[in-house]
Design an enzyme around this catalytic site. Sequence first.
Site, mmCIF file in Angstrom:
data_model
loop_
_atom_site.group_PDB
_atom_site.id
_atom_site.type_symbol
_atom_site.label_atom_id
_atom_site.label_comp_id
_atom_site.label_asym_id
_atom_site.label_seq_id
_atom_site.Cartn_x
_atom_site.Cartn_y
_atom_site.Cartn_z
ATOM 1 C CE1 TYR A 257 44.507 72.930 49.359
ATOM 2 C CE2 TYR A 257 46.491 71.603 49.077
ATOM 3 C CZ TYR A 257 45.722 72.698 48.741
ATOM 4 O OH TYR A 257 46.166 73.572 47.778
ATOM 5 C CB CYS A 266 47.671 52.913 49.445
ATOM 6 S SG CYS A 266 47.559 52.056 47.865
ATOM 7 C CE LYS A 269 47.162 47.554 50.829
ATOM 8 N NZ LYS A 269 48.600 47.700 50.661
HETATM 9 P P1 NAD Z 1 42.994 45.389 43.529
HETATM 10 O O1 NAD Z 1 42.268 44.762 44.639
HETATM 11 O O2 NAD Z 1 42.358 46.463 42.725
HETATM 12 O O3 NAD Z 1 43.448 44.246 42.507
HETATM 13 C C1 NAD Z 1 44.053 43.045 42.872
HETATM 14 C C2 NAD Z 1 43.708 41.994 41.814
HETATM 15 O O4 NAD Z 1 44.474 40.813 42.079
HETATM 16 C C3 NAD Z 1 42.245 41.555 41.815
HETATM 17 O O5 NAD Z 1 41.701 41.724 40.511
HETATM 18 C C4 NAD Z 1 42.291 40.080 42.207
HETATM 19 O O6 NAD Z 1 41.290 39.297 41.588
HETATM 20 C C5 NAD Z 1 43.677 39.697 41.725
HETATM 21 N N1 NAD Z 1 44.234 38.470 42.308
HETATM 22 C C6 NAD Z 1 44.229 38.065 43.594
HETATM 23 N N2 NAD Z 1 44.865 36.890 43.712
HETATM 24 C C7 NAD Z 1 45.286 36.533 42.490
HETATM 25 C C8 NAD Z 1 46.006 35.417 41.968
HETATM 26 N N3 NAD Z 1 46.441 34.431 42.746
HETATM 27 N N4 NAD Z 1 46.270 35.391 40.648
HETATM 28 C C9 NAD Z 1 45.836 36.380 39.832
HETATM 29 N N5 NAD Z 1 45.154 37.469 40.272
HETATM 30 C C10 NAD Z 1 44.877 37.526 41.585
HETATM 31 O O7 NAD Z 1 44.374 45.887 44.145
HETATM 32 P P2 NAD Z 1 45.230 47.195 43.745
HETATM 33 O O8 NAD Z 1 44.593 48.412 44.292
HETATM 34 O O9 NAD Z 1 45.575 47.132 42.297
HETATM 35 O O10 NAD Z 1 46.551 46.939 44.611
HETATM 36 C C11 NAD Z 1 47.453 45.907 44.292
HETATM 37 C C12 NAD Z 1 48.724 46.120 45.113
HETATM 38 O O11 NAD Z 1 49.354 47.346 44.726
HETATM 39 C C13 NAD Z 1 48.502 46.236 46.607
HETATM 40 O O12 NAD Z 1 49.600 45.670 47.279
HETATM 41 C C14 NAD Z 1 48.474 47.729 46.852
HETATM 42 O O13 NAD Z 1 48.861 48.070 48.147
HETATM 43 C C15 NAD Z 1 49.491 48.209 45.851
HETATM 44 N N6 NAD Z 1 49.308 49.595 45.402
HETATM 45 C C16 NAD Z 1 48.052 50.056 45.143
HETATM 46 C C17 NAD Z 1 47.896 51.356 44.684
HETATM 47 C C18 NAD Z 1 46.520 51.916 44.416
HETATM 48 O O14 NAD Z 1 46.405 53.131 44.265
HETATM 49 N N7 NAD Z 1 45.478 51.104 44.336
HETATM 50 C C19 NAD Z 1 49.021 52.172 44.483
HETATM 51 C C20 NAD Z 1 50.275 51.657 44.723
HETATM 52 C C21 NAD Z 1 50.411 50.346 45.185
#
Ligand code: NAD
Length: 437
Positions: A257, A266, A269
């Site tokens: 689309y 995601c 980055k």
């Molecule tokens: P987010 O920013 O929503 O959450 C990350 C969390 O990790 C935060 O709450 C932060 O406080 C916590 N954190 C950081 N350091 C920490 C530590 N040392 N100990 C404990 N907690 C800690 O991130 P997200 O969107 O959930 O993404 C997380 C990972 O998953 C990334 O690598 C992202 O690329 C991947 N991912 C994200 C998605 C998505 O749709 N958001 C989908 C697939 C994969």
Amino acid sequence: MKITLVGTGYVGLVSGTCLAETGINVECVDTDSRKIENLNRGIIPIYEPGLAPMIKRNVDAGRLNFSTNLKDSVKESQAVLIAVGTPPDEDGSADLKYVLAVAEDIGRYMTDYLLVITKSTVPIGTAEKVRNKIKEALAERGANIEFDVASNPEFLKEGDAVNDCMKPDRIIVGADSDRAFRIIEKLYKPFVLNGHPVIYMDIPSAEMTKYAANAILATKISFINDMANLCERVGADINMVRRGIGSDSRIGNKFIYAGLGYGGSCFPKDVKAIIKTASEYDYDLKVMKAVDEVNERQKESIYHKLINHFDNNIKGKKIGIWGLSFKPNTDDMREAPSLTLIQRFLENGAEVTAYDPAAMEEARRRLGDKITYSEDSYGALVDADALVLVTEWNEFRNPNWTVINKLMKTKVVFDGRNIYEREILEQSGFKYYGIGR
Ligand code: NAD
């Protein structure tokens, strides 16, 4: 079985809750104490359809807990899943500082065998870095405790994350020990019983699979946007072209689309990170570089149309924006095209009033008083010189054009997601701009 999920964001909170739903005891751990306090009071930090009742159900059943205490949680767990953020570093590579900080803590606190699973999206070779960090921390303590590492990248989509997690297209697991495979098999058995495949592989292939998946999805989006821009020039309609090509089963009709480009936490980055990984291995990832470039250009496409429409002068023009989140059904505004557009409008002297069904709080946090916020969609159009549709939430799909006609000062609609029909808008007295039409 008890597990710890470190990082209680979109991925950690959703996957932890879904695993608890299958009967496993899950502790979600985060360093953000406010987030944990709120979760313990029943306040959910993100907007994700279906998540709140599922959290409540599992908390009430005693299977889901929230804590800031990684030390105690690790001691009681058989497996720790790392789901912390991996934001882009200055050079585009994934910043691993949060992942490696967790690995170090795990090495400090573990008292028994542990399987350490990385769910965050991390570059190829990260599982080895996690392994080494844990080894170093154990060596510092003079401890000799067995552990394994595994890669289990997450594929959930924000906005439909609970569904994706409970009914995944596939679960990817990279590991290199039988013990690790056995624990993961137990963890994901309920999902396999429902017919969703777990695909086992080596660790680098699992890490690569996540990037390759996001790379091809981002490629489809930039491809169709590039085609859309050409459609405009040659007098074709990208919606027709999309239907024409999407009916070919080799191509498929998903993710083609035309719009304002991809955003979110995601694709932007991960595309940059895989380009960086390739360069570290002396390989020029040409397709992905073009995908990134096309996307950056596409985010501004509506801005160029709008400024042309107003003869290069939008000073004092009132622009009503519908949709701020990077896609519908989420409050996530990370890398959202709305931010690029708003910045361009403001620096050219326009005034912006915006409405989003879920992202208003997030927008206020990011933009403060730079823009005006409306309580509802029509409120954003009072005396407006233009309507810019940025995010295709369902509630924007069928608006009352007669009401809008009366509200707006200048009748012009910029449809950044091609959800409106030119004919209907023109009949209702509007000038219409879409993407690739
Ligand atoms: P987010 O920013 O929503 O959450 C990350 C969390 O990790 C935060 O709450 C932060 O406080 C916590 N954190 C950081 N350091 C920490 C530590 N040392 N100990 C404990 N907690 C800690 O991130 P997200 O969107 O959930 O993404 C997380 C990972 O998953 C990334 O690598 C992202 O690329 C991947 N991912 C994200 C998605 C998505 O749709 N958001 C989908 C697939 C994969």
